[in-house]
Write a protein that holds these residues in place. Structure first.
Motif, short mmCIF file in Angstrom:
data_model
loop_
_atom_site.label_atom_id
_atom_site.label_comp_id
_atom_site.label_asym_id
_atom_site.label_seq_id
_atom_site.Cartn_x
_atom_site.Cartn_y
_atom_site.Cartn_z
N ASN A 297 3.69 7.56 -1.78
CA ASN A 297 2.61 7.68 -0.81
C ASN A 297 1.31 7.10 -1.33
O ASN A 297 0.60 6.38 -0.63
CB ASN A 297 2.40 9.16 -0.45
CG ASN A 297 3.03 9.53 0.87
OD1 ASN A 297 2.60 9.06 1.91
ND2 ASN A 297 4.06 10.34 0.83
N SER A 298 0.99 7.42 -2.56
CA SER A 298 -0.25 6.95 -3.15
C SER A 298 -0.28 5.42 -3.22
O SER A 298 -1.27 4.79 -2.82
CB SER A 298 -0.40 7.54 -4.56
OG SER A 298 -1.48 6.95 -5.24
N GLN A 299 0.82 4.84 -3.70
CA GLN A 299 0.83 3.39 -3.86
C GLN A 299 0.87 2.65 -2.53
O GLN A 299 0.20 1.62 -2.37
CB GLN A 299 2.03 2.97 -4.73
CG GLN A 299 1.91 3.41 -6.17
CD GLN A 299 2.77 2.59 -7.12
OE1 GLN A 299 3.79 2.03 -6.74
NE2 GLN A 299 2.34 2.53 -8.37
N MET A 300 1.61 3.17 -1.55
CA MET A 300 1.65 2.50 -0.25
C MET A 300 0.28 2.58 0.43
O MET A 300 -0.18 1.60 1.02
CB MET A 300 2.72 3.12 0.65
CG MET A 300 4.15 2.94 0.14
SD MET A 300 4.61 1.23 -0.28
CE MET A 300 4.65 1.35 -2.09
N GLY A 301 -0.37 3.73 0.31
CA GLY A 301 -1.71 3.87 0.87
C GLY A 301 -2.70 2.92 0.21
O GLY A 301 -3.52 2.29 0.89
N ASN A 302 -2.62 2.82 -1.11
CA ASN A 302 -3.51 1.90 -1.83
C ASN A 302 -3.26 0.45 -1.45
O ASN A 302 -4.21 -0.34 -1.28
CB ASN A 302 -3.34 2.08 -3.34
CG ASN A 302 -3.90 3.41 -3.84
OD1 ASN A 302 -4.73 4.03 -3.18
ND2 ASN A 302 -3.46 3.85 -5.01
N LEU A 303 -1.99 0.07 -1.30
CA LEU A 303 -1.67 -1.30 -0.89
C LEU A 303 -2.26 -1.61 0.49
O LEU A 303 -2.86 -2.66 0.70
CB LEU A 303 -0.15 -1.50 -0.87
CG LEU A 303 0.55 -1.75 -2.20
CD1 LEU A 303 2.06 -1.71 -2.02
CD2 LEU A 303 0.12 -3.10 -2.79
N ILE A 304 -2.06 -0.68 1.43
CA ILE A 304 -2.56 -0.87 2.79
C ILE A 304 -4.07 -1.07 2.79
O ILE A 304 -4.62 -1.83 3.60
CB ILE A 304 -2.17 0.33 3.68
CG1 ILE A 304 -0.65 0.35 3.93
CG2 ILE A 304 -2.93 0.31 4.99
CD1 ILE A 304 -0.14 -0.82 4.72
N HIS A 305 -4.77 -0.41 1.85
CA HIS A 305 -6.24 -0.49 1.80
C HIS A 305 -6.73 -1.57 0.84
O HIS A 305 -7.88 -1.59 0.44
CB HIS A 305 -6.82 0.87 1.42
CG HIS A 305 -6.66 1.90 2.49
ND1 HIS A 305 -5.63 2.82 2.50
CD2 HIS A 305 -7.39 2.14 3.62
CE1 HIS A 305 -5.72 3.58 3.58
NE2 HIS A 305 -6.78 3.19 4.28
N GLY A 306 -5.81 -2.48 0.46
CA GLY A 306 -6.22 -3.66 -0.29
C GLY A 306 -6.40 -3.47 -1.78
O GLY A 306 -6.93 -4.35 -2.47
N GLN A 307 -5.95 -2.33 -2.31
CA GLN A 307 -6.13 -2.08 -3.74
C GLN A 307 -4.96 -2.63 -4.56
O GLN A 307 -3.85 -2.77 -4.07
CB GLN A 307 -6.27 -0.57 -3.97
CG GLN A 307 -7.47 0.04 -3.28
CD GLN A 307 -7.54 1.55 -3.47
OE1 GLN A 307 -7.07 2.07 -4.49
NE2 GLN A 307 -8.11 2.25 -2.50
N GLU A 308 -5.22 -2.90 -5.82
CA GLU A 308 -4.18 -3.38 -6.75
C GLU A 308 -3.31 -2.21 -7.18
O GLU A 308 -3.80 -1.12 -7.47
CB GLU A 308 -4.83 -4.04 -7.97
CG GLU A 308 -3.83 -4.72 -8.89
CD GLU A 308 -4.51 -5.46 -10.02
OE1 GLU A 308 -4.71 -6.68 -9.89
OE2 GLU A 308 -4.87 -4.79 -11.01
N VAL A 309 -1.99 -2.44 -7.22
CA VAL A 309 -1.03 -1.38 -7.52
C VAL A 309 -0.03 -1.87 -8.56
O VAL A 309 0.41 -3.02 -8.52
CB VAL A 309 -0.30 -0.93 -6.23
CG1 VAL A 309 0.88 -0.03 -6.55
CG2 VAL A 309 -1.26 -0.23 -5.29
N ASP A 310 0.33 -0.99 -9.49
CA ASP A 310 1.36 -1.27 -10.50
C ASP A 310 2.68 -0.70 -9.98
O ASP A 310 2.99 0.47 -10.18
CB ASP A 310 0.96 -0.61 -11.83
CG ASP A 310 1.92 -0.97 -12.96
OD1 ASP A 310 2.92 -1.70 -12.70
OD2 ASP A 310 1.68 -0.52 -14.10
#
Length: 492
Positions: A297-310
């Motif tokens: 959930n955290s990573q998908m939300g971050n991706l949707i909001h344009g943030q870099e994800v590992d």
């Protein structure tokens, strides 16, 4: 249940359902006269049926048919299995206006013996086991639905009562689309397809079926881009063709906008020692608890909001997630495509707003009937696919696939099917010709199962069922982008 009969297996469920359909058809005829009643498809934990009548069915009609079914069950009438030659049975069906039943039998050896079930003078071919008498079928429900009736029945997971009702309206729409597709191909029943194969037109049938399916995927891509969806979630039961469909949808989206980011959920397993234990005392890798929901959930939300994800990669040998190999972010307007059995469960993506999601449920919803009263089971369609792929990719024999199948279906009933109604669209991944083609691959695997095997009876059932499908012996006309290639392999 009547006579102390319990649905303890998929085989019991099938026999109970076949018998219930037979009783329903007789009751319908007894109440409504010689009306053309048709068994459509599985729906709402039962079967959708419809009749060609000169007026809409009323609630009074429904109650009369239900009451007549109860009376037939209460009389506990013996179901007599009669034997006839294919040639003579075909003559009888043609005489009563069942052309498609006659044509199917006319394609058999004239002297071949066929079984006909008889309830107090009402006769029909069911192509599979029925129970000894009508008294066995004492749990059922009949209700009006759309332009037809639903016959709802218990099953192996709910053996004592009809399962709780849920309106599978998206599945209904998908089957309605299949009906339109059948009109396009001119193939309504199995006899129609067999005729095309015998006349050397199998390549044309394959091309038409694949074109229709490709057009459907392109339509979904148009919807996703037009509605400016941010994430596409794809789920479906085993062997529905999720992987190929997801890739084809990604290609269609790329043609219309930009290359989407495609992710599976398998990389989000919890560490192996944290895997929940199932009721059988073994690790439950299928349940939602096997996934690291907080991380996903955290990573998908971050991706949707344009943030870099590992993004993690799961090391299946050591049972742990590995980081540092896939550090990424979505480009502006880039769509995220997620495929996995839990994708439609909102707990997987609760951090993302519903308006940003496009949910696609996929299943091979068989497009034609054997005849007007017998359908091709969606579960059987998936089983054949899985059997062929298990043998090709994993070296499993058909016996191993059949042994695992009840557990697979039980898991789907918990993790997949309850969420189908939340989908925006239901994609029918079946091709009209696939059972005829898969017969060529599956038949030798099933014939290799020995008589002393616990799976022998099920193998014989499938073989007896498949014999009515004229084989397509070459897959050369099946394009490499076809969903079936996920199961039979690429062209050489």
């Amino acid at each position: 249940m009547g006579h102390g009969f319990m649905i303890k297996s998929i085989e019991d469920e099938r026999a109970y359902h076949n018998t219930a359909v037979l009783i329903y058809l007789k009751a319908f005829r007894d109440v409504m006269g010689e009306t053309d009643i048709r068994i459509g498809n599985s729906l709402n934990q039962g079967y959708f049926t419809y009749a060609h009548t000169d007026r809409p069915l009323t609630s009074t009609d429904v109650h009369k048919i239900w009451n007549r079914m109860e009376a037939i069950v209460g009389q506990d009438i013996e179901i007599v299995i009669e034997h006839d030659t294919a040639a003579h049975a075909a003559e009888r069906w043609r005489a009563v206006g069942c052309k498609e039943k006659a044509e199917l039998l006319e394609g058999r050896d004239p002297e071949e013996i066929v079984e006909i079930a008889n309830i107090d003078g009402y006769r029909n071919c069911m192509y599979s086991r029925v129970l000894p008498s009508t008294g066995y079928v004492d749990v059922f429900e009949l209700r009006a639905y759309r332009n037809g009736l639903l016959l709802r029945l218990p099953n192996a997971l709910s053996p004592d009562e009809v399962p709780q009702y849920r309106d599978d309206d998206k599945l209904y729409d998908a089957f309605a689309e299949s009906k339109r597709m059948r009109k396009h191909t001119g193939i309504d029943y199995l006899a129609d397809l067999n005729k095309q194969i015998r006349e050397g037109n199998s390549d044309e049938v394959i091309r038409a079926s694949e074109w229709l399916q490709r057009r459907q995927i392109e339509y979904y891509a148009d919807m996703i881009v037009r509605q400016e969806k941010k994430i596409v979630l794809i789920a479906g039961p085993s062997s529905s063709g999720k992987t190929t469909t997801a890739k084809r949808l990604c290609e269609a989206i790329e043609e219309r906008k930009s290359e989407p980011l495609y992710l599976g959920t398998d990389d989000y397993f919890v560490e192996r020692e944290q895997t929940p234990i199932g009721e059988d005392g073994k690790p439950d890798f299928e349940g939602l608890g096997a996934l690291d929901l907080d991380l996903f959930n955290s990573q998908m939300g971050n991706l949707i909001h344009g943030q870099e994800v590992d993004l993690p990669e799961f090391d299946f040998i050591n049972g742990t997630k590995v980081f540092g190999k896939r550090i990424t972010r979505l480009k502006k307007g880039q769509i995220l495509v997620i495929e996995g059995i839990h994708s439609l469960n909102d707990m997987l993506t609760e951090s993302i707003e519903r308006k940003d999601k496009f949910k696609l449920y996929i299943s091979p919803l068989t497009q034609m009937g054997i005849d007007r009263h017998n359908r091709i089971s969606t579960a059987d369609a998936r089983l054949l696919r899985r059997m062929v792929r298990d043998n090709r990719d994993r070296g499993y024999n058909a016996e191993a696939t059949l042994e695992q199948w009840p557990k697979v279906r039980a898991g789907e009933s918990v993790n997949v099917f309850p969420y189908s109604s939340s989908a925006d669209v239901v994609f029918n991944s079946s091709t009209v010709y696939e059972t005829n083609l898969l017969r060529t691959y599956a038949e030798p695997l099933l014939k290799a199962i020995k008589e002393d095997s616990p799976q022998y009876g099920e193998a014989r059932r499938i073989l007896n069922f498949m014999k009515y499908f004229d084989p397509i012996e070459s897959s050369e006309a099946v394009p490499d982008y076809s969903i079936l290639r996920e199961f039979i392999g690429k062209r050489k």
